[in-house]
Design a protein around this motif. Structure first.
Motif, PDB file in Angstrom:
ATOM      1  N   ALA A 131       7.829  -7.749  -2.490  1.00  0.00           N
ATOM      2  CA  ALA A 131       7.195  -6.605  -3.157  1.00  0.00           C
ATOM      3  C   ALA A 131       7.487  -6.616  -4.657  1.00  0.00           C
ATOM      4  O   ALA A 131       6.597  -6.360  -5.478  1.00  0.00           O
ATOM      5  N   GLY A 176       8.190  -9.255  -6.401  1.00  0.00           N
ATOM      6  CA  GLY A 176       7.458 -10.390  -6.949  1.00  0.00           C
ATOM      7  C   GLY A 176       5.987 -10.065  -7.177  1.00  0.00           C
ATOM      8  O   GLY A 176       5.350 -10.618  -8.066  1.00  0.00           O
ATOM      9  N   ALA A 177       5.457  -9.147  -6.359  1.00  0.00           N
ATOM     10  CA  ALA A 177       4.064  -8.721  -6.529  1.00  0.00           C
ATOM     11  C   ALA A 177       3.943  -7.686  -7.637  1.00  0.00           C
ATOM     12  O   ALA A 177       2.856  -7.195  -7.915  1.00  0.00           O
ATOM     13  N   ASN A 201       7.849   2.565  -2.945  1.00  0.00           N
ATOM     14  CA  ASN A 201       7.974   1.530  -1.919  1.00  0.00           C
ATOM     15  C   ASN A 201       9.422   1.417  -1.457  1.00  0.00           C
ATOM     16  O   ASN A 201      10.327   1.181  -2.265  1.00  0.00           O
ATOM     17  N   GLU A 231       5.539  -4.605  -7.914  1.00  0.00           N
ATOM     18  CA  GLU A 231       5.643  -3.187  -7.582  1.00  0.00           C
ATOM     19  C   GLU A 231       7.095  -2.725  -7.592  1.00  0.00           C
ATOM     20  O   GLU A 231       7.990  -3.468  -7.218  1.00  0.00           O
TER      21      GLU A 231
END
Lengths: 246, 178, 369
Positions: C66, C68-69, C23, C71
């Motif tokens: 991202a 925090g999610a 990412n 990944e």
């Protein structure tokens, strides 16, 4: 006796800190009902703004992230891009979204990011104590416009829904209010549609909700409702400004 | 032992590419190598230059004030850098565009009509490869067979361009060693 | 896999993928835009996410979301862009999330220039954003080391749940060197179920996770900061890295220098040695945590007369060098910060002057007494 009305599962048991007559609580409930009805609470991530709703994560029962001022759409972009399977919504006020975060919301909307934004417009900065917002009405007195908003100096209020509806990409842009049972029912329909479009994989959806701020407006709750109807509605007309069918 | 080759010319003359092929050949030969471009406004239309440093030990400073060799593809490059070259190095001059010499008697100066040879090979765009062939043949900085292989690898995907550049490389070599 | 020739900027992109980060969010800025150009085709090829954000401000928060999610995520930028991301970096550190930032420094302040610089040392090691946070900062000196540090950055960011910054300069990004991507640095993301707001059902939990940085209660906030401090103290114990060069001999001057500048210093050390002057070089590979003890011990060698920090900035790292040396030797500075990298010849002259007993550098910190 059968229960006919109950708290949505997606709302927590915690009392809110919102002022008497503030409509944040109603809007929270409509969002929570929608999450319940779609059965997505376990895969939903909400993003709290900076503003009165900064503590929204205490009132919902799903995963939450707390943004910096105005940056919720960028965070939602990050989450949704790396985890498209999640249901993501931002909950933002007018200082947050229409002032410091205008860049983030316009570009997220224009890229067609697949999340939903609930935009609460009460024509004032609430949490910091009632300063002028980009959405403050002409002539409206605030702590930083004590003589009333002077449109010669700071321009006319920004119509966020119209501005975003002018973009080609977004799927669904609607403006609603929650000042009486009828408008609340319509607001619920719009919020539900916004989430449904997301779950169906459609791109960006936003519902602007005209809200009250009796405390900072210096009005009683009832006066505040009247002020939304008489002053805000003529300038901020209700309805769907853009639908996927357009 | 460390050698530095400065490639200089106009943007668009393929300076960075010919330097990269030399660097690739040096890597294949088992040497330490660094390829350092000039970057920024210079690369947008003005003069471009690039330095390749080849050594037997890990290369220290990538900033080279006095390179050992120079390939000058245009006149401003020769005028700017000729005086900085260390004694004993090769200065290759693109005779097609540069009517003057380096003014040095302590270097191995070699003037080659690079553009004409490239056109003869099939494309003016191969001028950088003519110069590369001439330079490597004259300086013997690397094994020429290895250089051939690296030119082939660079253009392998485009057979027609490959043939032109193979020819350009040999024309440059012939011009350098007579 | 053998060595291939690669630009530093492209190696950064490839290294992240090899490490397992799929990412990338970024905004173009010279001299590192090649990372985004490279990943714009390479990420889709490996099924990863590439997004060009509308500003560095937004990109910082895309990383926040991202990360925090749960990944792996990274970005690259250059000085002014890092300034804009610094708000998000503070939030990410406060929320205790792993993320990797690469700063290919250009000249500053302001718009500055686009040539190599080390002017962001303070920004990277002392703050940049607001509040009591630190970044783990690594400073590579070659394309190979850049690739390795990028690969190491992800597990380190996850170990500490803290942003890691790779601090390079324009030359590191622009030059090509042989590089080999080590297989052993490929790591699987650590278990993030304890803290990531990744959707309760995806981690099979009925307990929700909050990613936040607001702590209105003073005692809670103080405890939160103590927690962060404990992590930074642990970094100081476990993550200090440096490399010595010619530190075995009886050196008379000790140079401290990092990144590209340290390579120039290495050449100067070799040349001076050939002329009969022994000079030691200590290269910090981590700038935070800083190799304080190693520098103090190296400065303490009986033959060592002076210590000098040589940097492409107007005297930033020298403050940490002086702090490390603790007054046992005189500490000096030499540097340039316009884009012209000091040459080995310049450095040799400065060091010879020091050995002769006199610092000749205008504006050196030793003038201040």
């Amino acid at each position: 006796m059968a229960k006919t009305f109950t708290k949505p599962r997606s709302l927590s048991d915690q009392y809110t800190h919102y002022c008497p007559g503030c409509t944040h609580g109603v809007i929270h409930r409509l969002v929570a009902e929608t999450i319940d009805e779609l059965g997505v609470m376990e895969r939903t991530v909400g993003i709290a703004p900076v503003g009165c709703a900064v503590l929204a994560y205490n009132y919902f029962n799903c995963d939450f992230q707390e943004a910096a001022h105005g940056r919720a759409p960028a965070m939602a972009t990050g989450i949704k891009r790396v985890r498209p399977d999640l249901v993501v919504f931002t909950y933002q006020g007018d200082g947050d979204l229409a002032s410091i975060g205008m860049g983030e919301i316009v570009h997220a909307a224009n890229r067609g990011e697949k999340f939903t934004t609930i935009f609460v417009n009460n024509a004032v900065y609430g949490m910091t104590g009632g300063q002028m917002a980009p959405t403050t009405m002409p002539g409206q007195r605030t702590t930083t416009s004590p003589a009333g908003r002077d449109v010669q100096q700071v321009g006319m209020p920004i119509k966020v829904a119209e501005l975003l509806a002018a973009l080609q990409t977004p799927a669904f842009i609607s403006r609603q209010t929650v000042i009486d049972p009828k408008s609340i029912r319509k607001a619920k329909q719009a919020i539900r549609r916004a989430f449904e479009y997301q779950v169906a994989g459609r791109c960006f959806s936003l519902v602007e909700v005209l809200s009250t701020c009796p405390t900072n407006w210096g009005k009683t709750p009832l006066e505040a409702v009247d002020w939304v109807r008489d002053t805000m509605l003529p300038y901020y007309p209700l309805g769907d400004l853009k639908t996927p069918e357009d | 032992m460390q050698s530095e080759v400065k490639f200089a010319g106009f943007g668009g003359q393929g300076i960075l590419l010919s330097a990269k092929i030399l660097a690739h050949a040096a890597l294949e030969a088992g040497h330490e190598v660094v390829w350092i471009p000039s970057y920024g406004p210079e690369m947008r239309g003005g003069t471009a230059y690039c330095t390749v440093v080849i050594g037997d030990r890990p290369i220290g400073s990538p900033i080279i004030k006095n390179p050992r060799h120079l390939i000058a593809m245009n006149r401003p490059s020769l005028e700017k850098f000729a005086a900085t070259i260390r004694p004993g190095g090769v200065i290759l001059i693109n005779q097609s565009l540069v009517p003057i010499g380096s003014g040095r008697d302590d270097v191995d100066e070699l003037a080659v009509p690079v553009n004409e040879l490239a056109v003869a090979a099939g494309s003016l765009r191969a001028a950088n490869i003519v110069a590369l062939g001439a330079f490597v043949a004259r300086s013997r900085i690397l094994d020429f067979t290895l250089l051939r292989r690296c030119v082939e690898a660079e253009f392998a995907a485009k057979p027609k361009v490959l043939r032109i550049n193979q020819d350009a490389l040999e024309k440059g070599r012939a011009a350098a060693v007579g | 896999m053998g060595k291939i020739l690669m630009k530093g900027n492209e190696a950064i992109g490839e290294a992240a993928i090899r490490a397992g980060c799929l990412n990338y969010f970024a905004y173009p800025i010279t001299p590192q835009s090649e990372v985004a150009e490279y990943l714009s085709w390479r990420m889709p090829e490996v099924g990863g996410v590439f997004l060009q954000g509308e500003s560095e401000v937004a990109v910082g928060y895309m990383l926040f979301g991202a990360a925090g999610a749960g990944e792996r995520v990274f970005t690259t930028s250059s000085s002014p862009g890092i300034s804009l991301m610094s708000e998000a970096i503070s939030y990410i550190a406060a929320a205790q999330l792993p993320a990797v930032f690469v700063n290919i420094i250009r000249g500053g302040p302001g718009l500055g220039g686009i040539l190599p610089s080390q002017g962001d040392y303070f920004q990277a090691t002392k703050g940049g954003g607001h509040g009591d946070y630190r970044l783990l900062v690594m400073a590579p000196a070659s394309v190979q080391e850049t690739a390795e540090m990028v690969m190491q950055a992800f597990p380190l960011a996850e170990k500490y749940r803290n942003p890691v910054m790779i601090l390079g300069d324009g030359l590191i990004g622009q030059m090509m060197e042989p590089v080999e991507f080590p297989d052993h640095l490929r790591t699987a993301p650590s278990n993030k179920d304890e803290w990531a707001s990744s959707g309760m059902s995806t981690r099979g939990s009925s307990r929700r996770n909050l990613v936040k940085s607001l702590f209105l209660d003073p005692e809670t906030l103080n405890n939160q900061n103590l927690l962060l401090k404990a992590k930074y103290d642990r970094m100081k114990r476990e993550e200090v890295r440096y490399e010595g060069y010619n530190l075995q001999g009886d050196y008379r001057v000790l140079i401290v220098s990092y990144g590209t500048m340290s390579r120039v210093c290495r050449t100067a050390v070799d040349n001076l040695k050939a002329q009969g002057l022994e000079v030691g070089l200590l290269r910090p590979q981590t700038l935070f945590p800083f190799p304080e003890r190693a520098i103090r011990e190296a400065a303490g060698k009986s033959t060592c007369r002076a210590v000098i920090s040589i940097e492409m900035s107007m005297g930033q790292m020298v403050e940490d060098v002086e702090r490390s040396v603790r007054g046992i030797r005189s500490v000096h500075w030499y540097g340039k910060c316009g884009g012209d990298v000091p040459t080995p010849e310049e450095i040799m002259e400065v060091v010879r002057d020091l050995d002769d007993g006199g610092c000749q550098t205008p504006g050196c910190i030793c003038d201040k007494e």
